[in-house]
Each structure stands twice: as C-alpha cells, then as structure tokens.
Design a protein around this motif. Sequence first.
Motif, PDB file in Angstrom:
ATOM      1  N   UNK A 180      13.851  59.423  40.192  1.00 13.94           N
ATOM      2  CA  UNK A 180      13.872  60.785  40.715  1.00 13.94           C
ATOM      3  C   UNK A 180      12.443  61.289  40.860  1.00 13.94           C
ATOM      4  N   UNK A 181      12.147  62.103  41.885  1.00 19.17           N
ATOM      5  CA  UNK A 181      10.786  62.586  42.057  1.00 19.17           C
ATOM      6  C   UNK A 181      10.477  63.750  41.104  1.00 19.17           C
ATOM      7  N   UNK A 182       9.212  64.178  41.106  1.00 17.09           N
ATOM      8  CA  UNK A 182       8.747  65.070  40.043  1.00 17.09           C
ATOM      9  C   UNK A 182       9.488  66.415  39.990  1.00 17.09           C
ATOM     10  N   UNK A 183       9.890  66.953  41.124  1.00 16.38           N
ATOM     11  CA  UNK A 183      10.549  68.278  41.065  1.00 16.38           C
ATOM     12  C   UNK A 183      12.057  68.172  40.812  1.00 16.38           C
ATOM     13  N   UNK A 184      12.497  66.976  40.408  1.00 19.13           N
ATOM     14  CA  UNK A 184      13.884  66.767  39.981  1.00 19.13           C
ATOM     15  C   UNK A 184      14.920  66.953  41.089  1.00 19.13           C
ATOM     16  N   UNK A 185      14.479  66.959  42.331  1.00 15.87           N
ATOM     17  CA  UNK A 185      15.444  67.041  43.418  1.00 15.87           C
ATOM     18  C   UNK A 185      15.801  65.628  43.845  1.00 15.87           C
ATOM     19  N   UNK A 186      17.092  65.380  44.079  1.00 17.58           N
ATOM     20  CA  UNK A 186      17.499  64.065  44.590  1.00 17.58           C
ATOM     21  C   UNK A 186      17.748  64.217  46.094  1.00 17.58           C
ATOM     22  N   UNK A 187      16.926  63.510  46.868  1.00 14.51           N
ATOM     23  CA  UNK A 187      17.032  63.630  48.327  1.00 14.51           C
ATOM     24  C   UNK A 187      17.605  62.324  48.875  1.00 14.51           C
ATOM     25  N   UNK A 188      18.693  62.463  49.603  1.00 10.74           N
ATOM     26  CA  UNK A 188      19.359  61.261  50.121  1.00 10.74           C
ATOM     27  C   UNK A 188      19.431  61.303  51.648  1.00 10.74           C
ATOM     28  N   UNK A 189      19.022  60.183  52.256  1.00 12.13           N
ATOM     29  CA  UNK A 189      19.228  60.011  53.699  1.00 12.13           C
ATOM     30  C   UNK A 189      20.549  59.262  53.855  1.00 12.13           C
ATOM     31  N   UNK A 190      21.508  59.874  54.549  1.00 14.45           N
ATOM     32  CA  UNK A 190      22.840  59.257  54.682  1.00 14.45           C
ATOM     33  C   UNK A 190      23.121  58.887  56.132  1.00 14.45           C
ATOM     34  N   UNK A 191      23.802  57.758  56.296  1.00 12.54           N
ATOM     35  CA  UNK A 191      24.121  57.232  57.634  1.00 12.54           C
ATOM     36  C   UNK A 191      25.625  56.977  57.730  1.00 12.54           C
ATOM     37  N   UNK A 192      26.215  57.363  58.864  1.00 11.01           N
ATOM     38  CA  UNK A 192      27.660  57.166  59.078  1.00 11.01           C
ATOM     39  C   UNK A 192      27.867  56.629  60.503  1.00 11.01           C
ATOM     40  N   UNK A 193      28.577  55.491  60.600  1.00 11.37           N
ATOM     41  CA  UNK A 193      28.829  54.914  61.938  1.00 11.37           C
ATOM     42  C   UNK A 193      30.163  54.161  61.951  1.00 11.37           C
ATOM     43  N   UNK A 194      31.173  54.703  61.218  1.00  8.32           N
ATOM     44  CA  UNK A 194      32.402  53.913  61.056  1.00  8.32           C
ATOM     45  C   UNK A 194      33.322  53.922  62.271  1.00  8.32           C
ATOM     46  N   UNK A 195      33.161  54.922  63.157  1.00  9.21           N
ATOM     47  CA  UNK A 195      34.047  54.980  64.322  1.00  9.21           C
ATOM     48  C   UNK A 195      33.236  55.340  65.569  1.00  9.21           C
ATOM     49  N   UNK A 196      33.422  56.537  66.112  1.00  6.98           N
ATOM     50  CA  UNK A 196      32.734  56.852  67.376  1.00  6.98           C
ATOM     51  C   UNK A 196      31.711  57.977  67.248  1.00  6.98           C
ATOM     52  N   UNK A 197      31.266  58.264  66.022  1.00  3.94           N
ATOM     53  CA  UNK A 197      30.168  59.211  65.846  1.00  3.94           C
ATOM     54  C   UNK A 197      29.010  58.512  65.166  1.00  3.94           C
ATOM     55  N   UNK A 198      27.824  58.601  65.801  1.00  3.17           N
ATOM     56  CA  UNK A 198      26.627  58.070  65.151  1.00  3.17           C
ATOM     57  C   UNK A 198      26.003  59.260  64.439  1.00  3.17           C
ATOM     58  N   UNK A 199      25.924  59.175  63.102  1.00  2.00           N
ATOM     59  CA  UNK A 199      25.494  60.365  62.367  1.00  2.00           C
ATOM     60  C   UNK A 199      24.509  60.037  61.256  1.00  2.00           C
ATOM     61  N   UNK A 200      23.588  60.983  61.021  1.00  2.00           N
ATOM     62  CA  UNK A 200      22.638  60.861  59.911  1.00  2.00           C
ATOM     63  C   UNK A 200      22.388  62.251  59.351  1.00  2.00           C
ATOM     64  N   UNK A 201      22.136  62.316  58.048  1.00  2.00           N
ATOM     65  CA  UNK A 201      21.924  63.612  57.400  1.00  2.00           C
ATOM     66  C   UNK A 201      20.966  63.455  56.235  1.00  2.00           C
ATOM     67  N   UNK A 202      20.314  64.558  55.899  1.00  2.00           N
ATOM     68  CA  UNK A 202      19.520  64.600  54.659  1.00  2.00           C
ATOM     69  C   UNK A 202      20.198  65.617  53.748  1.00  2.00           C
ATOM     70  N   UNK A 203      20.559  65.164  52.549  1.00  2.00           N
ATOM     71  CA  UNK A 203      21.271  66.013  51.596  1.00  2.00           C
ATOM     72  C   UNK A 203      20.489  66.047  50.286  1.00  2.00           C
ATOM     73  N   UNK A 204      20.239  67.253  49.794  1.00  2.00           N
ATOM     74  CA  UNK A 204      19.478  67.412  48.554  1.00  2.00           C
ATOM     75  C   UNK A 204      20.431  67.836  47.437  1.00  2.00           C
ATOM     76  N   UNK A 205      20.340  67.155  46.326  1.00  2.00           N
ATOM     77  CA  UNK A 205      21.180  67.438  45.158  1.00  2.00           C
ATOM     78  C   UNK A 205      22.672  67.561  45.501  1.00  2.00           C
ATOM     79  N   UNK A 206      23.104  66.762  46.424  1.00  2.00           N
ATOM     80  CA  UNK A 206      24.540  66.639  46.706  1.00  2.00           C
ATOM     81  C   UNK A 206      25.163  67.707  47.579  1.00  2.00           C
ATOM     82  N   UNK A 207      24.737  68.962  47.402  1.00  2.00           N
ATOM     83  CA  UNK A 207      25.467  70.029  48.113  1.00  2.00           C
ATOM     84  C   UNK A 207      24.584  70.851  49.054  1.00  2.00           C
ATOM     85  N   UNK A 208      23.326  70.490  49.132  1.00  2.00           N
ATOM     86  CA  UNK A 208      22.400  71.250  49.980  1.00  2.00           C
ATOM     87  C   UNK A 208      22.070  70.391  51.212  1.00  2.00           C
ATOM     88  N   UNK A 209      22.745  70.693  52.309  1.00  2.00           N
ATOM     89  CA  UNK A 209      22.596  69.873  53.521  1.00  2.00           C
ATOM     90  C   UNK A 209      21.400  70.383  54.335  1.00  2.00           C
TER      91      UNK A 209
END
Length: 342
Positions: free
Chosen positions: A1-30
């Motif tokens: 985890x980085x110094x300010x304790x925020x967990x930043x995740x780059x997420x990718x979704x391509x299971x059907x017909x939407x190509x999608x990417x998102x950055x989500x911080x601490x799970x609930x902050x999109x």
Amino acid sequence: MNSNQEVKILAIESSCDETAAAVVVNGRDVRSNIISSQIDIHTLYGGVVPEIASRKHIERINQVIGQALETADMSLDDMDAIAVTYGPGLVGALLVGVAEAKAIAYAAQKPLIGVHHIEGHISANYIENKDLEPPFLCLVVSGGHTHLVKVLDYGVYEVIGRTQDDAAGEAFDKVARAIGLGYPGGPKIEKASCLGNEDAIYFPRAKVSSGIYDFSFSGLKSAVLNYLNGCKMKQIPVVQEDVAASFQKAVIDVLTDHVVRAIGQYRVEKFAIAGGVAANTILRNRMETACKECGVRFYHPSPVFCTDNAAMIGTAAYYDYLAGRRDDWSLNAIANLRLGER
Ligand code: KG4
Ligand code: ZN
C-alpha cells in the motif's frame, strides 16, 4: 500500500460487448469509469457476435485504459494493483482483458487480481451505498446470468438459485427480437411496455423442480413465440407494446416471487439487485415495494453500474486485495467460471 494508505486499483472488463476500464480508490470511490460500448455494431447482427467483440476489444482497450487513467488524473505508477474480469463470459473477449492486465501488471510490477464477473455485478452495490456491508441477499439478473445469492461476507457467496436455461436478460433479448424491437432487447422492451397493457396476455410463470429458488425462462420465451405464431395463423394483429408489457410482467412476477420467499426463509435484513436487467425501472419499483412490505432495506446500483462496467470489478478487487488474494501469470480466461470457485 502507498504512503497515504489509499488503495488505488486499475480495473479492466471485457467479458462481453463493452470494453471498460476504471480507477477505483479504496473500493467505493470511483475516480473514472470509461465504457466503450459495441452495441452499434452488434445491433447490425441482432446480437453479440463473439469474433467481432474480441476484435473490437483489441482495437479499443489501450485507449480506454489510457482514458481511465487520464480522467482519474493518475498514472500507472500510482496504482496498487491491476484487476481484470477473468470469467464467466465470451472466452475470446475475456482473453483480451486478461492478456492486457497481465502485460500491464508485469511491466509495471504491480499485483494482479482476477475477478469473477458476477462478483463484480454484486459489488456494484457498494459503490453508491457506502453503508452496505454483507450479509445480504442479492438477485443478479444479466444477459448471461440469473442468480439468487446469499452474500455471506466480502468474496463469500452461497448461490441458492440459478436459471436452468435462459437468463432473464437473454429472454428479454430473444423476445425483443421476435416482436421486431431489435437488440439490445431489455431497454427496448421496457420502453415499449410503458405504452402497453401488462394484463393483455397471460404468459406462464414457470415452476422449476430442480430447486425452489431456481429459475427457467425458456418456456416463457416459447409461450411468446407460440402466441406470435397463433396471431399470424389467425391473422390477428400483434400489439407489440402489449406483448412487451405482458412478457415483462411475467418475468418480474417470477423474480419477485422468488425474492420474497427467500427473504422470508433466510430472514435477511438487506436485499440488493444487480446486473443489466436491474436497470429496469419496473423491476426496481416492484422489488422496492416487495422489500417495504417485508420490512427489508432495498439496495440497487444506478443504471450505469448495473450494466457491464469496470468500476464494479475494481470494487470487488479491493476486497480481494485487502484479503491478500493475488493472481500469478498463469491467470487464464474461464468462460464458464462458477461463482465462489477459484
Ligand atoms: O450485465 P449486462 O450488461 O451483461 C451481462 O453480464 O450479461 O446485462 C445485459 C443484459 C441484456 O440482456 C439487456 O437486454 C439487459 O441486460 N438489460 C435490460 C435493461 N437494460 C439492460 N433488461 C431489462 N430492462 C432494462 N432496462
Ligand atoms: Zn455483466
């Protein structure tokens, strides 16, 4: 985890017909949620063409990821993990996302987290409902799945009912095609139903012998097709809006009946809906009323988080991250991955 304790995740979704990417911080902050839909191209063929979906993902994925980072005003270096949907879904489509996530994670030396698509749909409820925590009961209704799930804890699920044949969204898509509304069926049926009479035609509500919370929608689809054929033979005009409204009511009646029985049996305090069909306003209203009558709190994501998106994958991955779950370079796309299997 980085110094300010925020967990930043780059997420990718391509299971059907939407190509999608998102950055989500601490799970609930999109911080960003980029979705490049392929609906226009698949509409030409009346449904998703897997080969075309994979090709479009390859063409668009780098751009979509770049845009997700740019919108969040972050770089790859800022990320704590790379998350990706690895199943279930179209295998060729999934592979694009999985290969991309592995390449990025390897090059940037970041942990890799594979996420179950349905777990993503369920987790979409956490994004706007900051107080929602397990345990709760969740109805997942999408184009590929109809599951009634007990969410026992983050990442811990018990499936108490599933469809034996067509998924609810699949039935919407097939019936829409049969009555000439085209793809994607769900939103078009919903729109047409507003102008129709939901009691005009009685379609059967299927009972399934395999399990008391299992679903079946193929019989309903056949009943609609039979009705349409009957009209043709008798030369009776088909009122598209009445068929749409009556079919939709039959689906929602079955879903609501199962949910109310499960709420009663399991005595849950919270109930949530998820997946593309959960964007349907009539379904949401019926579920909300049913929950009020049962004294249960009702949760639902906004429509943009109901249909496929990568923010929901980032949210699910955050709880995996906290639990220490990581994948290695052997992570593979699994078309028929079952919920709860790793
Ligand atoms: O969750 P999703 O985007 O993809 C899958 O994981 O399958 O769900 C897509 C499905 C499609 O079948 C679509 O027709 C349905 O969700 N859908 C709806 C509505 N919006 C999307 N069904 C009913 N009413 C809607 N408003
Ligand atoms: Zn989905």
